[in-house]
Design a protein around this motif. Structure first.
Motif, PDB file in Angstrom:
ATOM      1  N   TRP A 225       0.790  -1.302  -0.048  1.00 31.96           N
ATOM      2  CA  TRP A 225       0.048   0.096   0.121  1.00 31.96           C
ATOM      3  C   TRP A 225       0.933   1.229  -0.026  1.00 31.96           C
ATOM      4  O   TRP A 225       0.608   2.275  -0.902  1.00 31.96           O
TER       5      TRP A 225
ATOM      6  N   GLY B 208      -3.851   0.799  -5.424  1.00 32.86           N
ATOM      7  CA  GLY B 208      -4.048   1.523  -4.142  1.00 32.86           C
ATOM      8  C   GLY B 208      -5.447   1.440  -3.358  1.00 32.86           C
ATOM      9  O   GLY B 208      -5.630   1.057  -2.155  1.00 32.86           O
TER      10      GLY B 208
ATOM     11  N   LEU C 294      -6.129  -2.367  -2.197  1.00 33.52           N
ATOM     12  CA  LEU C 294      -5.386  -2.396  -1.009  1.00 33.52           C
ATOM     13  C   LEU C 294      -5.984  -1.742   0.266  1.00 33.52           C
ATOM     14  O   LEU C 294      -6.117  -2.098   1.540  1.00 33.52           O
ATOM     15  N   SER C 295      -6.289  -0.403   0.020  1.00 34.71           N
ATOM     16  CA  SER C 295      -7.228   0.176   0.928  1.00 34.71           C
ATOM     17  C   SER C 295      -8.234  -0.493   1.361  1.00 34.71           C
ATOM     18  O   SER C 295      -8.409  -0.378   2.663  1.00 34.71           O
TER      19      SER C 295
ATOM     20  N   ALA D 294      -1.563   4.602   7.427  1.00 38.03           N
ATOM     21  CA  ALA D 294      -2.106   3.846   6.339  1.00 38.03           C
ATOM     22  C   ALA D 294      -3.668   3.386   6.427  1.00 38.03           C
ATOM     23  O   ALA D 294      -4.471   3.481   5.700  1.00 38.03           O
TER      24      ALA D 294
ATOM     25  N   SER E 151      -6.757   4.563   4.504  1.00 37.67           N
ATOM     26  CA  SER E 151      -7.379   3.563   3.835  1.00 37.67           C
ATOM     27  C   SER E 151      -9.352   3.807   4.009  1.00 37.67           C
ATOM     28  O   SER E 151     -10.184   3.687   3.365  1.00 37.67           O
TER      29      SER E 151
END
Length: 417
Positions: free
Chosen positions: A207, A248, A251-252, A286, A290
């Protein structure tokens, strides 16, 4: 069907590159400051009570809800005034600030500047003159019994609505930070699974790679004047833009819905005085980003599909709504949490609501900062919400009639890149 798929892919890609990559940098910087100061920031706040409303407004103004949430336990402990709480909540930018900063930075500067000035003035006014807080407090308590779980309700004394003992303060601190600092957004402890933890750590590392590539692509995108970017997968600028955005966002979604339960520090919207390591700092940034990504994509899709399937001119409806638009913005701000506010901010960036509604919402919204106070004393939380909505309505309505007529600035699309 082709158009539906194209809208989905474009929204998923653009939301991450145009918003989330910039959100990640902002959250990381704020979290790193907390890590480097080792919690001393909170100690300074407690030592300067007289500057409470000003400091509270500054803390609320920081993007995200972390700065505002830090102030709630201080009020519960009696370290800051109720005016400070009101100032903090009025200025609270929440996660919606990331959307406006990325998509309409000039509008963000003006709207949050207005919210900050309103917060300081109203916060000091509450402390100095009361502004009927005690009467509103009694009226709210007459509607329903307050559940304090250790707190003791009392008539307004000094500049506080309620007085709490140390047990209540400890409970709020536990709600905000967690007993061991490791919990997810729902307050659950981190789940044990070596396979899932390894997978989640790998997703976390990937990420950050996607975020770094997305940030670079996002900067180039802005420097080029925000052109249309084709959906391709190669080593060109458009390819990096597309791959970083799609990967991205994917993965978020994984980190928000699954990964945070195995990595820890998925405490989205909850504050910590500090972080124990750089890893914790990166993980928190992160997870917070997210969460914003998920809501931004949802807002993008809701707006685009709404127009596609209904053919309704949302901007035209907002323009026809007149003064009801800022009133609606203030009412939406009453909803705790950042999700609805992100949707509204995205709508502004799409030209669907006027600037007056954006400012009214910025003043009224409390983000996630209100949740710790709700858990201990619903009365104090409701009173605080009342005292953030009133100035939101006043300022929103005034801006509706003066923003264009007096300042010559457009209500729709002002400051949008």
């Amino acid at each position: 069907m082709s158009e539906i798929v194209n809208i989905f892919l474009a929204s998923v890609r653009d939301g991450f590159v145009q918003v989330s990559a910039f959100v990640a940098v902002t959250v990381l910087l704020f979290s790193y400051v907390q890590y480097r100061t080792g919690g001393r920031l909170v100690e300074k706040l407690e030592e300067n009570r007289r500057a409470g409303p000003l400091v509270g407004a500054l803390m609320g103004l920081t993007p995200g809800c972390g700065g505002a949430i830090v102030m709630m336990p201080l009020y519960v402990r009696g370290s800051v005034s109720f005016g400070t709480v009101v100032a903090t909540l009025i200025a609270t930018a929440g996660d919606a600030a990331f959307v406006i900063l990325a998509l309409a930075p000039e509008a963000a500067l003006y709207s949050y500047g207005i919210a900050f000035a309103t917060a300081v003035l109203f916060g000091y006014a509450v402390d100095r003159f009361g502004l009927g807080v005690s009467r509103v407090d009694r009226a709210v308590r007459n509607i329903g019994t307050t559940v304090t779980d250790g707190g003791v309700s009392a008539p307004m004394t000094g500049n506080k609505v309620h007085h709490y003992d140390e047990a209540a303060a400890g409970e709020v601190q536990g709600l905000v930070c967690g007993a061991d600092g490791h919990h997810d957004h729902d307050g659950d402890s981190v789940r044990e699974s070596s396979v899932m933890r390894s997978l989640s750590l790998a997703a976390l590392a990937a990420w950050w790679v996607a975020a770094a590539v997305g940030l670079g692509a996002g900067v180039v995108y802005l420097l080029r004047g925000a052109p249309d970017v084709p959906m391709v997968a190669d080593l060109s600028f458009a390819g990096l833009f597309t791959v970083a955005g799609l990967v991205g966002t994917t993965l978020s979604a994984y980190l928000y819905f699954v990964g945070r339960k195995y990595v820890g520090h998925g405490d989205v919207g909850h504050a910590r005085d500090t972080f124990g390591s750089v890893f914790e700092t990166l993980t928190h940034a992160a997870m917070e980003t997210s969460f914003v990504t998920v809501w931004v994509i949802a807002a993008y899709l809701a707006y685009e599909y709404g127009i596609l399937f209904t053919g309704v001119d949302i901007g035209g409806l907002a323009a026809a709504a007149g003064v009801l638009a800022p009133i609606a913005g203030a009412v939406v701000g009453l909803i705790p949490g950042c999700g609805p506010q992100i949707v509204l901010s995205t709508a502004y960036a799409q030209g669907a609501i006027p600037f007056s509604a954006l400012v009214a919402n910025a003043i009224s919204q409390d983000g996630d900062a209100l949740f710790p106070l709700i858990a201990i004393d619903k009365t104090a939380a409701v009173v605080a919400s009342v005292y953030t909505t009133v100035p939101a309505l006043v300022v929103g309505v005034v801006l509706h009639y003066t923003w264009t007529a007096v300042f010559g600035l457009p209500q729709f699309g002002f400051g949008v890149l």
